[in-house]
Design a protein around this motif. Structure first.
Motif, mmCIF file in Angstrom:
data_model
loop_
_atom_site.group_PDB
_atom_site.id
_atom_site.type_symbol
_atom_site.label_atom_id
_atom_site.label_comp_id
_atom_site.label_asym_id
_atom_site.label_seq_id
_atom_site.Cartn_x
_atom_site.Cartn_y
_atom_site.Cartn_z
ATOM 1 N N GLY A 30 0.574 -1.099 -0.029
ATOM 2 C CA GLY A 30 -0.011 -0.407 0.139
ATOM 3 C C GLY A 30 0.868 1.278 0.043
ATOM 4 O O GLY A 30 2.240 0.675 0.085
ATOM 5 N N CYS A 31 0.462 2.373 0.227
ATOM 6 C CA CYS A 31 0.862 3.871 0.050
ATOM 7 C C CYS A 31 0.213 4.860 0.336
ATOM 8 O O CYS A 31 -1.139 5.096 -0.212
ATOM 9 C CB CYS A 31 1.335 4.296 -1.394
ATOM 10 N N ASN A 32 0.400 6.051 1.074
ATOM 11 C CA ASN A 32 -0.243 7.410 1.436
ATOM 12 C C ASN A 32 -0.151 8.218 0.407
ATOM 13 O O ASN A 32 -0.468 9.471 1.097
ATOM 14 C CB ASN A 32 -0.159 7.030 3.133
ATOM 15 N N PHE A 33 0.921 8.041 -0.585
ATOM 16 C CA PHE A 33 1.382 9.396 -1.049
ATOM 17 C C PHE A 33 -0.089 9.463 -2.295
ATOM 18 O O PHE A 33 -0.202 8.549 -2.284
ATOM 19 C CB PHE A 33 2.553 8.817 -1.991
ATOM 20 N N ARG A 34 0.126 10.247 -2.453
ATOM 21 C CA ARG A 34 -0.850 10.919 -3.834
ATOM 22 C C ARG A 34 -0.952 11.782 -4.498
ATOM 23 O O ARG A 34 -1.320 12.696 -5.338
ATOM 24 C CB ARG A 34 -2.045 11.725 -3.145
ATOM 25 N N CYS A 35 0.166 11.011 -5.534
ATOM 26 C CA CYS A 35 0.908 11.255 -6.771
ATOM 27 C C CYS A 35 0.026 11.364 -7.534
ATOM 28 O O CYS A 35 -1.065 10.260 -8.414
ATOM 29 C CB CYS A 35 2.120 10.418 -7.262
ATOM 30 N N SER A 36 -0.226 12.516 -8.407
ATOM 31 C CA SER A 36 -1.255 13.017 -9.140
ATOM 32 C C SER A 36 -1.910 11.748 -10.702
ATOM 33 O O SER A 36 -3.216 11.639 -11.018
ATOM 34 C CB SER A 36 -2.116 14.322 -9.388
ATOM 35 N N TYR A 37 -0.830 11.313 -10.805
ATOM 36 C CA TYR A 37 -1.288 10.201 -12.031
ATOM 37 C C TYR A 37 -1.196 8.983 -11.689
ATOM 38 O O TYR A 37 -1.497 8.225 -12.345
ATOM 39 C CB TYR A 37 0.170 10.264 -12.898
ATOM 40 N N CYS A 38 -0.889 8.629 -10.394
ATOM 41 C CA CYS A 38 -1.606 7.201 -9.805
ATOM 42 C C CYS A 38 -2.377 6.846 -9.090
ATOM 43 O O CYS A 38 -3.021 7.465 -8.460
ATOM 44 C CB CYS A 38 -0.137 7.427 -8.873
ATOM 45 N N ILE A 39 -3.268 5.508 -9.700
ATOM 46 C CA ILE A 39 -3.691 4.766 -8.622
ATOM 47 C C ILE A 39 -3.703 3.543 -7.652
ATOM 48 O O ILE A 39 -4.487 3.021 -7.735
ATOM 49 C CB ILE A 39 -4.651 3.810 -10.649
ATOM 50 N N ILE A 40 -2.553 3.532 -7.431
ATOM 51 C CA ILE A 40 -2.312 1.936 -6.715
ATOM 52 C C ILE A 40 -2.606 2.373 -4.972
ATOM 53 O O ILE A 40 -3.059 1.508 -4.990
ATOM 54 C CB ILE A 40 -0.455 2.543 -7.049
ATOM 55 N N PRO A 41 -2.432 3.411 -4.970
ATOM 56 C CA PRO A 41 -3.265 3.792 -3.539
ATOM 57 C C PRO A 41 -4.837 3.089 -3.403
ATOM 58 O O PRO A 41 -4.940 2.620 -2.162
ATOM 59 C CB PRO A 41 -3.189 5.373 -3.042
ATOM 60 N N PHE A 42 -5.824 3.237 -4.764
ATOM 61 C CA PHE A 42 -6.724 3.101 -4.775
ATOM 62 C C PHE A 42 -7.097 1.526 -4.704
ATOM 63 O O PHE A 42 -8.247 1.128 -4.446
ATOM 64 C CB PHE A 42 -7.482 3.736 -5.718
ATOM 65 N N GLY A 76 7.308 -4.131 -1.815
ATOM 66 C CA GLY A 76 6.620 -3.385 -1.544
ATOM 67 C C GLY A 76 6.104 -1.866 -2.499
ATOM 68 O O GLY A 76 6.448 -1.725 -3.201
ATOM 69 N N THR A 77 4.946 -1.525 -2.429
ATOM 70 C CA THR A 77 4.422 -0.926 -2.620
ATOM 71 C C THR A 77 5.163 0.670 -2.573
ATOM 72 O O THR A 77 4.996 1.195 -3.330
ATOM 73 C CB THR A 77 2.653 -0.278 -2.572
ATOM 74 N N ASN A 78 5.347 0.896 -2.062
ATOM 75 C CA ASN A 78 6.492 2.057 -0.979
ATOM 76 C C ASN A 78 6.762 1.624 -0.481
ATOM 77 O O ASN A 78 7.298 2.007 0.972
ATOM 78 C CB ASN A 78 5.444 3.329 -0.400
ATOM 79 N N ASN A 97 2.151 16.211 -8.113
ATOM 80 C CA ASN A 97 1.383 16.272 -6.754
ATOM 81 C C ASN A 97 3.111 15.087 -5.788
ATOM 82 O O ASN A 97 2.743 14.397 -5.100
ATOM 83 C CB ASN A 97 0.309 15.245 -5.737
ATOM 84 N N ARG A 98 4.007 15.415 -5.641
ATOM 85 C CA ARG A 98 5.403 14.846 -5.904
ATOM 86 C C ARG A 98 5.539 15.475 -4.514
ATOM 87 O O ARG A 98 5.759 16.564 -4.306
ATOM 88 C CB ARG A 98 6.543 15.107 -6.682
ATOM 89 N N ARG A 99 6.189 14.854 -3.809
ATOM 90 C CA ARG A 99 6.659 15.365 -2.691
ATOM 91 C C ARG A 99 8.441 16.072 -2.340
ATOM 92 O O ARG A 99 8.593 16.780 -1.932
ATOM 93 C CB ARG A 99 6.455 14.110 -0.762
HETATM 94 S S1 SF4 Z 1 3.838 7.198 -7.601
HETATM 95 FE FE1 SF4 Z 1 3.995 5.730 -6.148
HETATM 96 S S2 SF4 Z 1 4.179 7.131 -3.948
HETATM 97 FE FE2 SF4 Z 1 2.790 7.882 -5.552
HETATM 98 S S3 SF4 Z 1 1.243 7.549 -5.174
HETATM 99 FE FE3 SF4 Z 1 1.421 5.830 -6.774
HETATM 100 S S4 SF4 Z 1 2.794 3.845 -5.658
HETATM 101 FE FE4 SF4 Z 1 2.583 5.712 -4.207
#
Ligand code: SF4
Length: 415
Positions: free
Chosen positions: A142-154, A186-188, A259-261
Protein backbone atom coordinates in the motif's frame (compact mmCIF):
# COMPACT_ATOMS: atom_id res chain seq x y z
CA UNK A 1 -2.54 -36.71 -12.60
CA UNK A 2 -2.74 -33.22 -10.99
CA UNK A 3 -4.00 -30.40 -13.24
CA UNK A 4 -1.17 -28.10 -14.36
CA UNK A 5 -1.20 -24.40 -13.38
CA UNK A 6 0.75 -21.61 -15.09
CA UNK A 7 1.27 -18.20 -13.46
CA UNK A 8 1.34 -15.16 -15.75
CA UNK A 9 2.72 -12.31 -13.64
CA UNK A 10 2.34 -8.74 -14.84
CA UNK A 11 3.76 -5.60 -13.19
CA UNK A 12 6.07 -5.16 -10.23
CA UNK A 13 8.19 -7.21 -7.85
CA UNK A 14 5.34 -7.23 -5.32
CA UNK A 15 3.36 -9.25 -7.84
CA UNK A 16 6.37 -11.56 -8.30
CA UNK A 17 6.35 -12.23 -4.57
CA UNK A 18 2.58 -12.77 -4.56
CA UNK A 19 2.85 -15.27 -7.43
CA UNK A 20 5.52 -17.21 -5.53
CA UNK A 21 3.24 -17.29 -2.47
CA UNK A 22 0.38 -18.68 -4.56
CA UNK A 23 2.65 -21.31 -6.16
CA UNK A 24 3.70 -22.45 -2.68
CA UNK A 25 0.05 -22.67 -1.53
CA UNK A 26 -0.94 -25.18 -4.20
CA UNK A 27 -1.14 -28.84 -3.09
CA UNK A 28 -3.74 -30.42 -5.41
CA UNK A 29 -2.22 -28.80 -8.50
CA UNK A 30 1.17 -28.87 -10.26
CA UNK A 31 2.92 -25.60 -11.13
CA UNK A 32 4.31 -25.50 -14.68
CA UNK A 33 6.60 -22.88 -16.22
CA UNK A 34 5.37 -24.02 -19.66
CA UNK A 35 2.22 -22.11 -20.58
CA UNK A 36 1.31 -24.52 -23.42
CA UNK A 37 1.15 -27.43 -20.93
CA UNK A 38 -1.18 -25.61 -18.53
CA UNK A 39 -4.83 -26.55 -17.90
CA UNK A 40 -5.28 -23.50 -15.70
CA UNK A 41 -3.77 -20.00 -16.00
CA UNK A 42 -3.57 -17.55 -13.09
CA UNK A 43 -3.35 -13.98 -14.39
CA UNK A 44 -1.65 -11.94 -11.67
CA UNK A 45 -2.50 -8.58 -13.17
CA UNK A 46 -1.21 -4.99 -13.08
CA UNK A 47 -3.34 -1.88 -13.59
CA UNK A 48 -0.78 0.92 -13.17
CA UNK A 49 -1.69 2.38 -16.59
CA UNK A 50 -4.45 2.02 -19.19
CA UNK A 51 -1.78 0.26 -21.23
CA UNK A 52 -1.35 -2.34 -18.48
CA UNK A 53 -5.10 -3.04 -18.58
CA UNK A 54 -4.95 -3.50 -22.35
CA UNK A 55 -2.08 -6.03 -22.06
CA UNK A 56 -3.95 -8.03 -19.40
CA UNK A 57 -7.17 -8.07 -21.43
CA UNK A 58 -5.24 -9.06 -24.57
CA UNK A 59 -3.57 -11.94 -22.75
CA UNK A 60 -6.90 -13.16 -21.33
CA UNK A 61 -8.45 -13.19 -24.83
CA UNK A 62 -5.46 -15.11 -26.19
CA UNK A 63 -5.60 -17.75 -23.41
CA UNK A 64 -9.38 -18.00 -23.68
CA UNK A 65 -8.99 -18.87 -27.39
CA UNK A 66 -6.64 -21.69 -26.33
CA UNK A 67 -9.36 -23.02 -24.01
CA UNK A 68 -7.45 -22.39 -20.77
CA UNK A 69 -9.40 -22.14 -17.52
CA UNK A 70 -8.65 -18.58 -16.36
CA UNK A 71 -8.46 -16.93 -12.93
CA UNK A 72 -7.71 -13.22 -12.38
CA UNK A 73 -5.95 -11.71 -9.36
CA UNK A 74 -3.54 -8.84 -8.62
CA UNK A 75 -4.27 -5.08 -8.80
CA UNK A 76 -6.36 -5.43 -11.98
CA UNK A 77 -8.86 -7.51 -9.99
CA UNK A 78 -9.87 -4.28 -8.21
CA UNK A 79 -10.22 -2.11 -11.33
CA UNK A 80 -11.15 -4.49 -14.16
CA UNK A 81 -12.24 -7.64 -12.31
CA UNK A 82 -15.98 -7.02 -12.48
CA UNK A 83 -16.07 -6.15 -16.19
CA UNK A 84 -13.78 -9.07 -17.13
CA UNK A 85 -15.84 -11.43 -14.94
CA UNK A 86 -19.02 -10.06 -16.60
CA UNK A 87 -17.53 -10.84 -20.03
CA UNK A 88 -17.65 -14.54 -19.07
CA UNK A 89 -14.05 -15.51 -19.98
CA UNK A 90 -12.86 -15.70 -16.37
CA UNK A 91 -13.77 -18.64 -14.11
CA UNK A 92 -12.92 -16.68 -10.95
CA UNK A 93 -11.66 -13.31 -9.69
CA UNK A 94 -9.95 -13.01 -6.32
CA UNK A 95 -8.17 -10.08 -4.65
CA UNK A 96 -4.55 -10.38 -3.40
CA UNK A 97 -5.86 -10.80 0.17
CA UNK A 98 -7.49 -14.13 -0.87
CA UNK A 99 -4.39 -15.64 -2.51
CA UNK A 100 -3.61 -18.10 0.33
CA UNK A 101 -6.96 -19.81 -0.41
CA UNK A 102 -5.94 -20.49 -4.03
CA UNK A 103 -5.91 -24.31 -3.65
CA UNK A 104 -9.62 -24.39 -2.68
CA UNK A 105 -10.63 -21.49 -4.95
CA UNK A 106 -9.38 -23.33 -8.06
CA UNK A 107 -11.50 -26.40 -7.24
CA UNK A 108 -14.74 -24.47 -6.93
CA UNK A 109 -17.46 -25.76 -9.30
CA UNK A 110 -19.19 -22.42 -9.83
CA UNK A 111 -17.66 -19.15 -11.06
CA UNK A 112 -16.80 -16.67 -8.31
CA UNK A 113 -15.88 -13.04 -7.65
CA UNK A 114 -14.15 -12.54 -4.27
CA UNK A 115 -12.31 -9.24 -4.09
CA UNK A 116 -11.48 -9.51 -0.36
CA UNK A 117 -9.88 -6.88 1.89
CA UNK A 118 -7.87 -4.03 0.33
CA UNK A 119 -5.97 -3.42 3.59
CA UNK A 120 -5.03 -6.97 4.55
CA UNK A 121 -1.54 -7.71 5.94
CA UNK A 122 0.33 -10.55 4.27
CA UNK A 123 1.99 -13.17 6.50
CA UNK A 124 2.81 -15.81 3.94
CA UNK A 125 6.30 -17.40 3.90
CA UNK A 126 7.88 -19.13 0.91
CA UNK A 127 10.76 -21.64 0.67
CA UNK A 128 11.93 -20.83 -2.81
CA UNK A 129 11.70 -18.52 -5.82
CA UNK A 130 10.99 -20.60 -8.89
CA UNK A 131 13.37 -19.69 -11.72
CA UNK A 132 15.08 -16.88 -9.77
CA UNK A 133 18.60 -16.54 -8.35
CA UNK A 134 17.68 -13.67 -6.04
CA UNK A 135 14.80 -13.57 -3.59
CA UNK A 136 12.16 -10.83 -3.48
CA UNK A 137 10.94 -10.13 0.05
CA UNK A 138 7.69 -8.21 0.38
CA UNK A 139 7.94 -6.16 3.57
CA UNK A 140 5.32 -3.54 2.92
CA UNK A 141 2.06 -3.02 1.07
CA UNK A 142 0.00 0.00 0.00
CA UNK A 143 0.86 3.70 -0.24
CA UNK A 144 -0.17 6.93 1.55
CA UNK A 145 1.27 9.23 -1.11
CA UNK A 146 -1.18 10.72 -3.62
CA UNK A 147 0.77 11.32 -6.82
CA UNK A 148 -1.75 12.79 -9.23
CA UNK A 149 -1.10 10.28 -12.07
CA UNK A 150 -1.22 7.14 -9.89
CA UNK A 151 -4.02 4.64 -9.20
CA UNK A 152 -1.97 2.34 -6.95
CA UNK A 153 -3.10 3.63 -3.53
CA UNK A 154 -6.68 2.83 -4.62
CA UNK A 155 -5.90 -0.76 -5.64
CA UNK A 156 -3.23 -1.63 -3.04
CA UNK A 157 -4.71 0.26 -0.06
CA UNK A 158 -3.07 2.33 2.67
CA UNK A 159 0.58 1.82 3.62
CA UNK A 160 1.08 -1.02 6.10
CA UNK A 161 4.02 -3.21 7.04
CA UNK A 162 4.55 -6.95 7.38
CA UNK A 163 5.41 -8.36 10.80
CA UNK A 164 9.17 -8.04 11.42
CA UNK A 165 9.54 -11.54 12.90
CA UNK A 166 7.80 -13.02 9.84
CA UNK A 167 10.09 -11.13 7.46
CA UNK A 168 13.21 -12.29 9.29
CA UNK A 169 11.88 -15.87 9.35
CA UNK A 170 11.26 -15.56 5.60
CA UNK A 171 14.82 -14.40 4.96
CA UNK A 172 16.25 -17.09 7.24
CA UNK A 173 14.22 -19.77 5.41
CA UNK A 174 15.38 -18.63 1.94
CA UNK A 175 18.99 -18.10 3.06
CA UNK A 176 19.11 -21.66 4.42
CA UNK A 177 17.83 -22.79 1.00
CA UNK A 178 20.78 -21.15 -0.72
CA UNK A 179 19.66 -17.60 -1.52
CA UNK A 180 22.31 -14.94 -0.80
CA UNK A 181 20.80 -11.87 -2.45
CA UNK A 182 17.58 -10.33 -1.20
CA UNK A 183 15.51 -7.56 -2.78
CA UNK A 184 13.18 -5.75 -0.41
CA UNK A 185 9.96 -4.89 -2.16
CA UNK A 186 6.59 -3.30 -1.51
CA UNK A 187 4.25 -0.74 -3.03
CA UNK A 188 6.15 2.10 -1.29
CA UNK A 189 8.89 0.06 0.34
CA UNK A 190 10.59 2.99 2.08
CA UNK A 191 7.49 3.59 4.19
CA UNK A 192 8.06 0.25 5.93
CA UNK A 193 7.44 0.52 9.66
CA UNK A 194 6.03 4.04 9.45
CA UNK A 195 3.98 4.93 12.52
CA UNK A 196 5.08 1.70 14.23
CA UNK A 197 8.52 2.74 15.52
CA UNK A 198 10.27 0.56 12.92
CA UNK A 199 12.20 1.47 9.79
CA UNK A 200 13.74 -0.21 6.77
CA UNK A 201 17.36 0.50 7.80
CA UNK A 202 16.91 -1.25 11.16
CA UNK A 203 15.29 -4.19 9.40
CA UNK A 204 18.18 -4.48 6.95
CA UNK A 205 20.72 -4.48 9.79
CA UNK A 206 18.85 -7.41 11.38
CA UNK A 207 18.65 -9.22 8.04
CA UNK A 208 22.41 -8.81 7.52
CA UNK A 209 23.04 -10.86 10.69
CA UNK A 210 21.27 -13.90 9.22
CA UNK A 211 23.68 -16.63 8.05
CA UNK A 212 23.88 -16.75 4.24
CA UNK A 213 22.71 -13.15 3.60
CA UNK A 214 25.36 -11.70 1.32
CA UNK A 215 23.76 -8.71 -0.46
CA UNK A 216 20.61 -6.71 0.21
CA UNK A 217 18.98 -4.62 -2.49
CA UNK A 218 16.06 -2.28 -1.99
CA UNK A 219 13.23 -1.73 -4.50
CA UNK A 220 12.20 1.85 -5.24
CA UNK A 221 12.69 4.41 -2.45
CA UNK A 222 11.34 7.95 -2.26
CA UNK A 223 13.90 10.77 -1.83
CA UNK A 224 12.43 11.82 1.55
CA UNK A 225 12.93 8.26 2.82
CA UNK A 226 16.74 8.49 2.72
CA UNK A 227 16.61 9.77 6.26
CA UNK A 228 19.09 9.70 9.13
CA UNK A 229 18.71 6.00 9.95
CA UNK A 230 19.10 5.06 6.28
CA UNK A 231 22.20 7.25 5.95
CA UNK A 232 23.77 5.25 8.80
CA UNK A 233 23.82 2.06 6.71
CA UNK A 234 25.23 3.57 3.50
CA UNK A 235 28.74 2.19 4.13
CA UNK A 236 27.64 -1.33 5.09
CA UNK A 237 29.31 -4.05 2.98
CA UNK A 238 26.05 -6.01 2.63
CA UNK A 239 24.20 -3.03 1.06
CA UNK A 240 24.24 -2.97 -2.76
CA UNK A 241 26.25 -0.05 -4.20
CA UNK A 242 23.25 0.99 -6.26
CA UNK A 243 20.10 2.75 -5.04
CA UNK A 244 16.87 3.29 -6.96
CA UNK A 245 15.27 6.52 -5.74
CA UNK A 246 12.15 7.63 -7.62
CA UNK A 247 12.14 11.35 -8.54
CA UNK A 248 9.60 11.04 -11.41
CA UNK A 249 10.68 14.41 -12.85
CA UNK A 250 13.43 17.05 -12.52
CA UNK A 251 11.37 20.21 -13.06
CA UNK A 252 9.79 21.63 -9.88
CA UNK A 253 6.76 22.88 -11.82
CA UNK A 254 6.12 19.33 -13.09
CA UNK A 255 6.68 17.89 -9.60
CA UNK A 256 4.02 20.30 -8.31
CA UNK A 257 1.57 19.21 -11.05
CA UNK A 258 2.29 15.54 -10.23
CA UNK A 259 1.70 16.23 -6.51
CA UNK A 260 5.13 14.81 -5.73
CA UNK A 261 6.80 15.37 -2.34
CA UNK A 262 10.34 15.79 -3.72
CA UNK A 263 11.85 18.96 -5.20
CA UNK A 264 14.88 19.37 -7.46
CA UNK A 265 17.12 21.28 -5.02
CA UNK A 266 16.90 18.63 -2.29
CA UNK A 267 17.23 15.86 -4.92
CA UNK A 268 20.51 17.43 -6.09
CA UNK A 269 21.85 17.46 -2.51
CA UNK A 270 20.80 13.86 -1.89
CA UNK A 271 22.08 12.40 -5.17
CA UNK A 272 25.29 14.43 -4.85
CA UNK A 273 25.99 12.92 -1.41
CA UNK A 274 25.27 9.37 -2.64
CA UNK A 275 27.38 9.79 -5.77
CA UNK A 276 30.27 11.02 -3.61
CA UNK A 277 30.01 7.71 -1.74
CA UNK A 278 30.38 5.80 -5.02
CA UNK A 279 26.76 4.67 -5.45
CA UNK A 280 25.28 3.92 -8.86
CA UNK A 281 21.95 5.77 -8.90
CA UNK A 282 18.70 4.84 -10.59
CA UNK A 283 15.34 6.52 -10.74
CA UNK A 284 11.82 6.45 -12.21
CA UNK A 285 10.91 9.29 -14.58
CA UNK A 286 7.60 10.05 -16.26
CA UNK A 287 7.90 11.69 -19.70
CA UNK A 288 4.97 13.52 -21.30
CA UNK A 289 2.78 14.19 -18.26
CA UNK A 290 0.15 16.87 -19.09
CA UNK A 291 1.57 20.37 -18.67
CA UNK A 292 5.12 19.34 -19.72
CA UNK A 293 5.78 22.26 -22.06
CA UNK A 294 8.90 22.58 -24.24
CA UNK A 295 10.31 25.11 -21.74
CA UNK A 296 9.75 22.82 -18.72
CA UNK A 297 11.26 19.90 -20.62
CA UNK A 298 14.45 21.88 -21.44
CA UNK A 299 14.70 22.95 -17.81
CA UNK A 300 14.24 19.32 -16.72
CA UNK A 301 16.97 18.03 -19.04
CA UNK A 302 19.33 20.72 -17.80
CA UNK A 303 18.53 19.82 -14.20
CA UNK A 304 18.87 16.07 -14.70
CA UNK A 305 22.57 16.50 -15.42
CA UNK A 306 23.05 17.50 -11.75
CA UNK A 307 21.82 14.14 -10.44
CA UNK A 308 24.67 11.72 -11.41
CA UNK A 309 22.10 9.17 -12.61
CA UNK A 310 23.44 5.87 -13.99
CA UNK A 311 20.19 3.90 -14.36
CA UNK A 312 16.65 4.94 -15.26
CA UNK A 313 13.16 3.46 -15.56
CA UNK A 314 11.54 5.98 -17.90
CA UNK A 315 7.80 5.78 -18.51
CA UNK A 316 5.76 7.59 -21.11
CA UNK A 317 2.83 9.12 -19.27
CA UNK A 318 -0.26 7.00 -19.80
CA UNK A 319 -3.62 8.32 -18.72
CA UNK A 320 -5.18 6.35 -15.86
CA UNK A 321 -8.92 6.87 -15.53
CA UNK A 322 -9.88 8.03 -12.05
CA UNK A 323 -6.65 9.94 -11.37
CA UNK A 324 -6.38 13.78 -11.17
CA UNK A 325 -3.85 13.83 -14.04
CA UNK A 326 -6.39 12.16 -16.36
CA UNK A 327 -8.26 15.46 -16.75
CA UNK A 328 -5.19 17.72 -16.85
CA UNK A 329 -4.35 19.86 -19.95
CA UNK A 330 -2.49 20.47 -22.20
CA UNK A 331 -1.64 16.89 -23.07
CA UNK A 332 1.69 16.01 -24.73
CA UNK A 333 1.43 14.13 -28.02
CA UNK A 334 2.99 10.72 -28.44
CA UNK A 335 5.66 11.72 -31.00
CA UNK A 336 6.96 14.50 -28.72
CA UNK A 337 7.02 12.09 -25.74
CA UNK A 338 8.93 9.49 -27.77
CA UNK A 339 11.52 12.06 -28.82
CA UNK A 340 11.91 13.25 -25.21
CA UNK A 341 12.22 9.64 -24.04
CA UNK A 342 15.15 8.98 -26.37
CA UNK A 343 16.82 12.25 -25.30
CA UNK A 344 16.54 11.17 -21.66
CA UNK A 345 17.80 7.63 -22.33
CA UNK A 346 20.75 9.05 -24.27
CA UNK A 347 21.84 11.15 -21.28
CA UNK A 348 21.62 8.27 -18.80
CA UNK A 349 23.23 5.68 -21.11
CA UNK A 350 26.33 7.81 -21.48
CA UNK A 351 26.36 8.52 -17.73
CA UNK A 352 26.24 4.75 -17.12
CA UNK A 353 29.16 4.03 -19.41
CA UNK A 354 31.24 6.82 -17.84
CA UNK A 355 30.44 5.41 -14.39
CA UNK A 356 31.56 1.90 -15.36
CA UNK A 357 34.78 3.28 -16.84
CA UNK A 358 35.40 5.32 -13.64
CA UNK A 359 34.82 2.23 -11.46
CA UNK A 360 37.05 -0.06 -13.55
CA UNK A 361 39.63 -0.43 -10.76
CA UNK A 362 37.02 -1.84 -8.36
CA UNK A 363 36.51 -5.65 -8.35
CA UNK A 364 32.96 -6.61 -9.29
CA UNK A 365 30.97 -8.89 -6.96
CA UNK A 366 28.69 -10.70 -9.38
CA UNK A 367 25.76 -13.07 -8.80
CA UNK A 368 25.57 -15.12 -12.01
CA UNK A 369 21.93 -15.55 -12.99
CA UNK A 370 21.64 -17.27 -16.36
CA UNK A 371 23.38 -19.01 -19.27
CA UNK A 372 22.25 -18.59 -22.89
CA UNK A 373 24.25 -21.51 -24.24
CA UNK A 374 27.29 -19.35 -24.92
CA UNK A 375 27.53 -16.63 -22.30
CA UNK A 376 26.64 -16.29 -18.61
CA UNK A 377 24.87 -13.14 -17.42
CA UNK A 378 24.89 -11.60 -13.96
CA UNK A 379 24.65 -8.28 -12.11
CA UNK A 380 27.34 -6.65 -10.01
CA UNK A 381 27.09 -4.58 -6.81
CA UNK A 382 26.37 -1.47 -8.93
CA UNK A 383 23.45 -3.31 -10.58
CA UNK A 384 25.22 -3.28 -13.92
CA UNK A 385 24.91 -6.22 -16.25
CA UNK A 386 27.99 -8.28 -17.02
CA UNK A 387 28.43 -10.90 -19.73
CA UNK A 388 30.85 -13.70 -18.84
CA UNK A 389 32.56 -16.40 -20.89
CA UNK A 390 33.44 -19.47 -18.81
CA UNK A 391 34.09 -23.19 -19.33
CA UNK A 392 32.74 -23.91 -15.84
CA UNK A 393 29.01 -23.98 -14.99
CA UNK A 394 28.76 -20.84 -12.87
CA UNK A 395 24.97 -20.28 -12.86
CA UNK A 396 23.84 -19.22 -9.37
CA UNK A 397 27.47 -18.67 -8.29
CA UNK A 398 28.95 -15.58 -6.67
CA UNK A 399 32.17 -14.58 -8.46
CA UNK A 400 34.64 -11.69 -8.11
CA UNK A 401 35.91 -10.13 -11.34
CA UNK A 402 38.98 -7.89 -11.30
CA UNK A 403 39.60 -7.75 -15.04
CA UNK A 404 36.81 -6.93 -17.49
CA UNK A 405 36.08 -4.83 -20.54
CA UNK A 406 33.60 -1.92 -20.63
CA UNK A 407 31.23 -1.89 -23.61
CA UNK A 408 28.28 0.32 -24.51
CA UNK A 409 25.55 -1.62 -22.72
CA UNK A 410 27.42 -3.95 -20.41
CA UNK A 411 30.78 -5.10 -19.14
CA UNK A 412 32.35 -8.31 -20.36
CA UNK A 413 34.78 -10.78 -18.76
CA UNK A 414 36.31 -14.25 -18.87
CA UNK A 415 36.17 -16.48 -15.79
S1 SF4 B 1 3.68 6.77 -7.69
FE1 SF4 B 1 4.38 5.50 -6.00
S2 SF4 B 1 4.49 6.92 -4.29
FE2 SF4 B 1 3.17 7.89 -5.81
S3 SF4 B 1 1.09 7.27 -5.25
FE3 SF4 B 1 1.87 5.79 -6.77
S4 SF4 B 1 2.69 4.08 -5.56
FE4 SF4 B 1 2.50 5.86 -4.21
Amino acid sequence: MKPKVYFKTFGCRTNLFDSQVMMSALSDYEVTEDESQADIVIVNSCTVTNGADVSVRGYINQMDKQGKKLFLTGCGAHTKGESLFGAGKIQGVFGPSEKMKINTLLSRESRFYEIGDLNYIDDAIVDEFVGKSRAFIKIQEGCNFRCSYCIIPFVRGDARSMDEAKILEQVQRLASNGFGEFVLTGTNVGSYGQGEGRNIAELMKKMSLIRGVRRIRVGSLEPIQINESFREILDESWLERHLHIAIQHSSDEMLRLMNRRNRHKSDVELFGMLSEKGFALGTDFIVGHPGESEALWSEAMENIRNLHLTHIHPFTYSKRDGTPSATMKPEVNGAVSAQRMSELNGIIDSNNRRFREKMQNIPLEVLVESFDGEYYTGYDQFFNKIIIRSNEDITGEWITLEHYGVYDEYNMAKF
